[in-house]
Each structure stands twice: as C-alpha cells, then as structure tokens.
Design a protein around this motif. Structure first.
Motif, PDB file in Angstrom:
ATOM      1  N   GLY A  22     170.056  30.766  17.619  1.00  0.00           N
ATOM      2  CA  GLY A  22     171.508  30.373  17.089  1.00  0.00           C
ATOM      3  C   GLY A  22     171.537  30.334  15.472  1.00  0.00           C
ATOM      4  O   GLY A  22     170.319  31.142  15.124  1.00  0.00           O
ATOM      5  N   CYS A  25     172.390  26.225   9.443  1.00  0.00           N
ATOM      6  CA  CYS A  25     172.645  26.084   8.212  1.00  0.00           C
ATOM      7  C   CYS A  25     171.878  24.915   7.775  1.00  0.00           C
ATOM      8  O   CYS A  25     172.302  23.728   8.079  1.00  0.00           O
ATOM      9  CB  CYS A  25     174.076  26.133   8.206  1.00  0.00           C
ATOM     10  N   LEU A  56     182.994  21.674  14.561  1.00  0.00           N
ATOM     11  CA  LEU A  56     182.705  23.149  14.644  1.00  0.00           C
ATOM     12  C   LEU A  56     181.114  23.470  15.111  1.00  0.00           C
ATOM     13  O   LEU A  56     180.884  24.627  15.347  1.00  0.00           O
ATOM     14  CB  LEU A  56     183.051  23.938  13.269  1.00  0.00           C
ATOM     15  N   SER A  57     180.465  22.446  15.180  1.00  0.00           N
ATOM     16  CA  SER A  57     178.926  22.779  15.260  1.00  0.00           C
ATOM     17  C   SER A  57     178.626  22.073  16.767  1.00  0.00           C
ATOM     18  O   SER A  57     179.028  21.416  17.179  1.00  0.00           O
ATOM     19  CB  SER A  57     178.067  22.101  14.399  1.00  0.00           C
ATOM     20  N   HIS A  58     177.593  22.908  17.089  1.00  0.00           N
ATOM     21  CA  HIS A  58     177.005  22.522  18.487  1.00  0.00           C
ATOM     22  C   HIS A  58     176.206  21.252  18.296  1.00  0.00           C
ATOM     23  O   HIS A  58     176.483  20.331  19.369  1.00  0.00           O
ATOM     24  CB  HIS A  58     176.108  23.916  18.960  1.00  0.00           C
ATOM     25  N   ARG A  59     175.361  21.153  17.232  1.00  0.00           N
ATOM     26  CA  ARG A  59     174.643  19.892  16.987  1.00  0.00           C
ATOM     27  C   ARG A  59     174.585  20.005  15.503  1.00  0.00           C
ATOM     28  O   ARG A  59     174.609  20.920  14.702  1.00  0.00           O
ATOM     29  CB  ARG A  59     173.316  20.133  17.569  1.00  0.00           C
ATOM     30  N   TRP A  60     174.377  18.965  14.824  1.00  0.00           N
ATOM     31  CA  TRP A  60     174.121  18.508  13.530  1.00  0.00           C
ATOM     32  C   TRP A  60     173.372  17.270  13.139  1.00  0.00           C
ATOM     33  O   TRP A  60     173.127  16.358  14.090  1.00  0.00           O
ATOM     34  CB  TRP A  60     175.467  18.507  12.819  1.00  0.00           C
ATOM     35  N   THR A  73     173.128  22.134  10.574  1.00  0.00           N
ATOM     36  CA  THR A  73     173.973  22.504  11.665  1.00  0.00           C
ATOM     37  C   THR A  73     173.652  23.473  12.465  1.00  0.00           C
ATOM     38  O   THR A  73     172.731  24.162  12.079  1.00  0.00           O
ATOM     39  CB  THR A  73     175.345  22.846  11.248  1.00  0.00           C
ATOM     40  N   GLU A  74     173.828  23.613  13.633  1.00  0.00           N
ATOM     41  CA  GLU A  74     173.326  24.584  14.539  1.00  0.00           C
ATOM     42  C   GLU A  74     174.589  25.060  15.420  1.00  0.00           C
ATOM     43  O   GLU A  74     175.290  24.334  15.807  1.00  0.00           O
ATOM     44  CB  GLU A  74     172.235  24.249  15.605  1.00  0.00           C
ATOM     45  N   GLN A  75     174.852  26.447  15.382  1.00  0.00           N
ATOM     46  CA  GLN A  75     175.751  26.943  16.156  1.00  0.00           C
ATOM     47  C   GLN A  75     175.192  28.025  17.005  1.00  0.00           C
ATOM     48  O   GLN A  75     174.402  28.940  16.691  1.00  0.00           O
ATOM     49  CB  GLN A  75     176.629  27.618  15.098  1.00  0.00           C
ATOM     50  N   PRO A  76     175.621  28.366  18.147  1.00  0.00           N
ATOM     51  CA  PRO A  76     175.259  29.372  19.030  1.00  0.00           C
ATOM     52  C   PRO A  76     175.938  30.735  18.414  1.00  0.00           C
ATOM     53  O   PRO A  76     176.691  30.915  17.802  1.00  0.00           O
ATOM     54  CB  PRO A  76     175.888  29.018  20.533  1.00  0.00           C
TER      55      PRO A  76
END
Length: 78
Positions: A22, A25, A56-60, A73-76
């Motif tokens: 993923g 940031c 907007l993030s998968h996890r933060w 933040t983590e996004q796929p």
C-alpha cells in the motif's frame, strides 16, 4: 496533513512516502500536540483535516518520536 504541519507544527517538518503493498504517507513535526478529529460546522473554514484523512485512508494514526510526533496514513494501491 502536510499543510497542517506547516501551519500549526514546529520544525523540523518532514514528509515521507513509502510504497509497498500500500502507500504510507508520514508527516512528522516537532510539536507534541496530539491531533484530534474536530467536528467543524458548515460555516467553519478549518477543522476538517483529520476528518478527510479518516474518510480517505484505509488506516491512520499517530506515534511520538524523540523530536515530536508522526501522523501516518495507509492507503491500498490498485
């Protein structure tokens, strides 16, 4: 996140992007102030940064460093 760090944080401010399974940031700054989600009203000009990050993030999350804090933040990726 980066804009909030520039506006409200303390030096040193850093941005790091990590690409793996993923996209992560990380924004670090020298402030120890804990970020919190505010519930801004329709007429407020600010206060929506973490609401947008959360939406907007998968996890933060936040972690503290020897010199301040890091919000990540983590996004796929497709």
């Amino acid at each position: 996140m980066a804009a909030n760090a520039i506006r409200h944080g303390r030096d040193p401010i850093e941005l790091r992007l990590l690409r793996g399974e993923g996209l992560i940031c990380e924004v670090t700054d020298g402030s120890l102030t804990t970020p919190r989600i505010r519930h801004a009203s329709e007429t407020d000009e600010g206060g929506r940064g973490l609401q947008l990050v959360s939406a907007l993030s998968h996890r933060w999350g936040t972690r503290y460093t020897p010199t301040g804090k890091c919000i990540w933040t983590e996004q796929p990726l497709p």
